[in-house]
Each structure stands twice: as C-alpha cells, then as structure tokens.
Design a protein around this motif. Structure first.
Motif, PDB file in Angstrom:
ATOM      1  N   VAL A  65     -33.609  52.852  16.500  1.00 38.96           N
ATOM      2  CA  VAL A  65     -33.536  51.683  15.612  1.00 38.96           C
ATOM      3  C   VAL A  65     -33.494  52.122  14.152  1.00 38.96           C
ATOM      4  O   VAL A  65     -32.703  51.600  13.345  1.00 38.96           O
ATOM      5  CB  VAL A  65     -34.731  50.738  15.860  1.00 38.96           C
ATOM      6  CG1 VAL A  65     -34.880  49.725  14.730  1.00 38.96           C
ATOM      7  CG2 VAL A  65     -34.548  49.996  17.182  1.00 38.96           C
ATOM      8  N   ALA A  69     -30.420  51.726  11.461  1.00 44.62           N
ATOM      9  CA  ALA A  69     -30.622  50.997  10.211  1.00 44.62           C
ATOM     10  C   ALA A  69     -30.193  51.845   9.016  1.00 44.62           C
ATOM     11  O   ALA A  69     -29.597  51.336   8.057  1.00 44.62           O
ATOM     12  CB  ALA A  69     -32.088  50.589  10.078  1.00 44.62           C
ATOM     13  N   LEU A 121     -31.865  45.428  11.231  1.00 44.11           N
ATOM     14  CA  LEU A 121     -32.370  45.593  12.591  1.00 44.11           C
ATOM     15  C   LEU A 121     -31.443  44.899  13.583  1.00 44.11           C
ATOM     16  O   LEU A 121     -30.700  43.983  13.224  1.00 44.11           O
ATOM     17  CB  LEU A 121     -33.778  45.010  12.693  1.00 44.11           C
ATOM     18  CG  LEU A 121     -34.834  45.683  11.798  1.00 44.11           C
ATOM     19  CD1 LEU A 121     -36.154  44.920  11.885  1.00 44.11           C
ATOM     20  CD2 LEU A 121     -35.031  47.135  12.178  1.00 44.11           C
ATOM     21  N   PHE A 141     -33.946  41.995  17.900  1.00 47.71           N
ATOM     22  CA  PHE A 141     -35.224  42.562  17.471  1.00 47.71           C
ATOM     23  C   PHE A 141     -36.209  41.442  17.175  1.00 47.71           C
ATOM     24  O   PHE A 141     -35.879  40.448  16.536  1.00 47.71           O
ATOM     25  CB  PHE A 141     -35.009  43.396  16.211  1.00 47.71           C
ATOM     26  CG  PHE A 141     -36.094  44.393  15.935  1.00 47.71           C
ATOM     27  CD1 PHE A 141     -36.074  45.639  16.540  1.00 47.71           C
ATOM     28  CD2 PHE A 141     -37.124  44.094  15.074  1.00 47.71           C
ATOM     29  CE1 PHE A 141     -37.065  46.564  16.292  1.00 47.71           C
ATOM     30  CE2 PHE A 141     -38.122  45.014  14.807  1.00 47.71           C
ATOM     31  CZ  PHE A 141     -38.087  46.260  15.424  1.00 47.71           C
ATOM     32  N   GLY A 143     -33.784  40.066  13.891  1.00 48.78           N
ATOM     33  CA  GLY A 143     -33.025  41.112  13.221  1.00 48.78           C
ATOM     34  C   GLY A 143     -31.702  40.561  12.747  1.00 48.78           C
ATOM     35  O   GLY A 143     -31.418  39.378  12.859  1.00 48.78           O
TER      36      GLY A 143
END
Length: 449
Positions: A367, A371, A385, A389, A394
């Motif tokens: 993750v 990002a 995200l 998420f 996200g």
C-alpha cells in the motif's frame, strides 16, 4: 505495571510542576521533574527521557533558548512548551524553534495527556528510523521494527530462547514478519557466525523440496547430472528456517523428524548417512495441533517443533507500530526509486491506524509503495490509498474492491503497477520491489501479468 514512557517536566513553579507530574503518573508514565535548567540537563544525561515538558518563562532562563540544548542532550526527544495564558506568540515561536507543540498553563490540563502521547509516538518513530538508517547494518532484534506491547512481548520470549539450541516454532497470520524474527533469533544465538538459510516449504513440490533440504547425488533421478548440496549441509553450524512448515508432505515430515531426533539424514539417492548440525526454526500460519488431529500433520513432529512457541501479533494488534513501519517502507522505496521522502498527512495517519490490515506487513508495504508511486507532491494523503481501503475511504483505484484482502491479488496488482512505473523494465522493477529477477519472472508467469 510497565511504564508508557519517560517524561521530564521543567518548571520553577512547584505546585504546577507537581500537579502535572501527578496527572502523568496516574496515566502510567514515568515522570522526572526539574526546577532549573541544570537539573534538567543532568536528568537528560542520565535518564531515558523521551518527552520534555518545559516552561517558556523560567526564572533563570528563557525556555525558548533551552530547546536546542534539550535537543543536544536528547536528539530524538520531543519538546512541549508551557506558555502563559493568552501568550500565543510564545507558543508559535516554540514550534518555530523546534518544539513539538505548546500548552497554555492552567488552561490545557485536559490536553496534556493526549499531547504527550502524540509527542511520545513521534519520538519513538524518530528513534526507530535513526536505527534503520544508520551505516552499521541492523541485525538481531534491532531489525524487528516496532514499539507496541504485543511485539515487545514476542521479542522478550524470542530473546529468552535465542541463546539456547532449542527448536522454535513461530506462529501467526501470514505477513507478520516470521522470517525477520527467525533471522533475529539466529543473530542473537551462539550460531550467529554461521549461515542462516531460509526455505519456503509451500513453494516447492514434494520431490524438489526433499532435494533442496537434503541434497541429492548424481543419477538419483532424471536430471540429476551432478551432486547437489542441500540446505542441511549448506546451513552447517547455523540456523535453518523452514517457513510454512504446515505445507510439508507427511512422508517428508517423517524424514525431518528423524533429523531432529538423530541429527542424521540421507541425501536423495544415497545410502551414506550425513550428520546435520543446524538449529531448526519453523513457522506456520496454521494451527498445527488441529492439523495433526485431522491427520494433516504429524503429531510427534508438532511436539518436537513446538518445544518453544513464539506467536507473532498481527499488525492490527500493534497500535502505532503501523506508522513506524509505514515510514520505514516509504523511506526504503523512495531510496530505491530515487525519489524524495514525502511527509504523511494527518488524514493518512488516521486511515492507516484504522485499517484492518488483514495482509499485515506485506499489505502495508504494498500500500505504501503504491501510494509513493502516485504521489506528485511532498505529502502522502488518504486519496492515494486504494478505493477499498477502510471500507471505501481511499481514493486510488489500484486494487479490485473486495470485502476481504486477497494477498495474491494485492501482490499481482502491485507488481503490475511497478512494471508500469518502470516502463516494463524488469531489472529495475525487481530492484524496487527488493526481490531477485528470477523471482520476478516467476511471479509474472504465475500471475499471468
């Protein structure tokens, strides 16, 4: 009761100093107090202070001028300044000079505990990152990243058994860092000058796994054009880590049990016994006792391996460790990609803390690297995200929205994103991912990327 952290209060007003000390002590902090800078410096030099709470207006000194001196004594300690009621400029100047935050005397009593907690968290993250960035390679339990009570408990158990030659069984969910733990045990053991070898029992078929473990002699099977050294021989004098031991076939389990009981084994295709001098550390995400009762794992091997069991906590039980680890993964990836290290927004920090982390450290690493690739500013924010998420909070549509985390899908998408990022350059992709080029090709074939 264990202390939550070490705090130093510097104030020449006895009543206020003692009141703050009492408030923090009731919250299980260890508190040191000083009424003068000289007393404060002496404490900083001799006690493990993590947060300093200091008055701006001391009788013998200006507290703002003491901030760099506090930092010189304890570089990773965070400073909280106390200002008079309504004196905003002092508070602003405190932060400009390097303080973490400021509190108003007599008006912020309810804020002192949460502000100290946040300062303590930042101090510990800074300390951890310094250790990880030091020129000297981090080995042993210093390489196990985190400060949570659950992790510390596991480290305490592992430290106790490290100096012995007992077999160790590491249990816990997938992705909790069992190999890092096994390596730490090895480095803390008397075998640390000899090899540490790791073998994933689920990655190979029965025949190939047997050959990898014990080695084989020329002509023992089709394709055996020469003798091959096995892991037991290669790890001689050191430690052999068998990951996902629950996936090993029953007949191979019997051969492993014989090695544990007699320290002797046969190479595949040979009738000559060889001596094994290794310590075994095994790991599993299964309940091996339940598997044994179901006939899927040998009960005698279970009892032999489980002489000493260390359970690794899942990431969602490790509190603020998620931020320490997220910072670490971002710094690692930024270094490999040649990118600047961005800051974390408060929204991102909150999202990371609230996430379930079903994939544990492996999910967090993926993750954060994803990002970082998407980040086009100096700050990582929640919009970077995945869309699923935190139940859909996200913003970056990089993973198929599912109710649960599928680690294989997560890994497949992550590799595909990295390949896109590098323009299909497999050598650079493998380097960024921190895996070998052969492993990358195997993953590409396995996932059909």
């Amino acid at each position: 009761m264990n202390s939550r952290g070490c705090i130093l209060i510097v104030d020449d007003e006895d009543d206020l100093r003692n009141l703050m000390a009492r408030v923090l002590e009731l919250e299980d902090f260890t508190v040191y107090t000083a009424s003068t800078p000289a007393q404060a410096f002496n404490i900083l030099e001799n006690k493990p202070v993590e947060v300093v709470v200091s008055d701006v207006r001391l009788e013998v000194a200006n507290g703002l001028d003491l901030i760099p001196e506090y930092k010189q004594k304890k570089p990773f300690a965070e400073i909280i300044m106390l200002t008079a009621y309504g004196n905003i400029p002092d508070g602003v100047n405190s932060i400009k000079r390097g303080a973490f935050d400021y509190l108003t005397k007599g008006d912020d009593n309810i804020r002192i505990v949460p502000v100290v907690e946040k300062a303590l968290e930042k101090a510990r993250i800074s300390t951890q990152l310094f250790k990880l960035e030091a020129d000297t390679p981090v080995t042993g339990f210093d390489a196990v990243i985190g400060e949570s009570p659950a992790l510390k408990s596991a480290i305490k158990l592992a430290t106790r058994v490290a100096g012995s030659d007992l077999s160790v069984l590491l249990t816990g969910e997938t992705g909790t860092g069992k190999e890092v733990f096994a390596n730490a045990i090895h480095h803390a053991s008397k075998r640390n000058k000899k090899p540490f070898m790791a073998l994933n029992c689920s990655a190979l078929g029965k025949e190939l796994l047997e050959s990898e473990l014990f080695g084989h002699v020329k002509g023992s099977f089709t394709g055996a054009t020469g003798d091959k050294t096995g892991f037991f021989e290669a790890a001689a004098g050191g430690t052999l880590f068998l990951d996902e031991i629950g996936e090993m076939s029953l007949d191979l389990q019997a051969k492993l049990l014989r090695v544990l009981e007699t320290s002797m084994y046969y190479m595949v295709g040979s009738t000559k016994e060889k001596k094994a001098d290794v310590r075994i550390i095994a790991a599993t995400n299964r309940d091996l006792l339940t598997e044994a009762e179901a006939g899927n794992f040998r009960l005698d091997l279970y009892y032999r391996l489980s002489t000493f069991v260390v359970e690794l906590p899942p990431l969602n039980k490790r509190g603020d460790d998620v931020i320490i680890l997220a910072e670490y993964f971002v710094k690692q990836a930024a270094g490999r990609m040649g990118m600047a290290v961005p800051k974390f927004s408060k929204a991102l920090i909150n999202a990371l803390k609230q996430h379930a982390w079903k994939g544990n450290l492996r999910e967090l690493k993926n993750v954060m690297e994803r990002a970082l690739i998407l980040c086009d500013s100096g700050e990582l924010d929640v919009e970077l995200l995945p869309q699923d998420f935190n139940g859909g909070h996200g913003g970056a549509a990089l993973v198929r929205p599912n109710a649960t985390v599928d680690l294989a899908s997560l890994e497949k998408d992550h590799i595909a994103n990295m390949l896109a990022f590098t323009g299909g350059n497999k050598t650079r992709t493998a380097d960024i991912l921190g895996i070998g080029i052969a492993t990358l090709y195997r993953k590409i074939q396995e996932y059909g990327i």
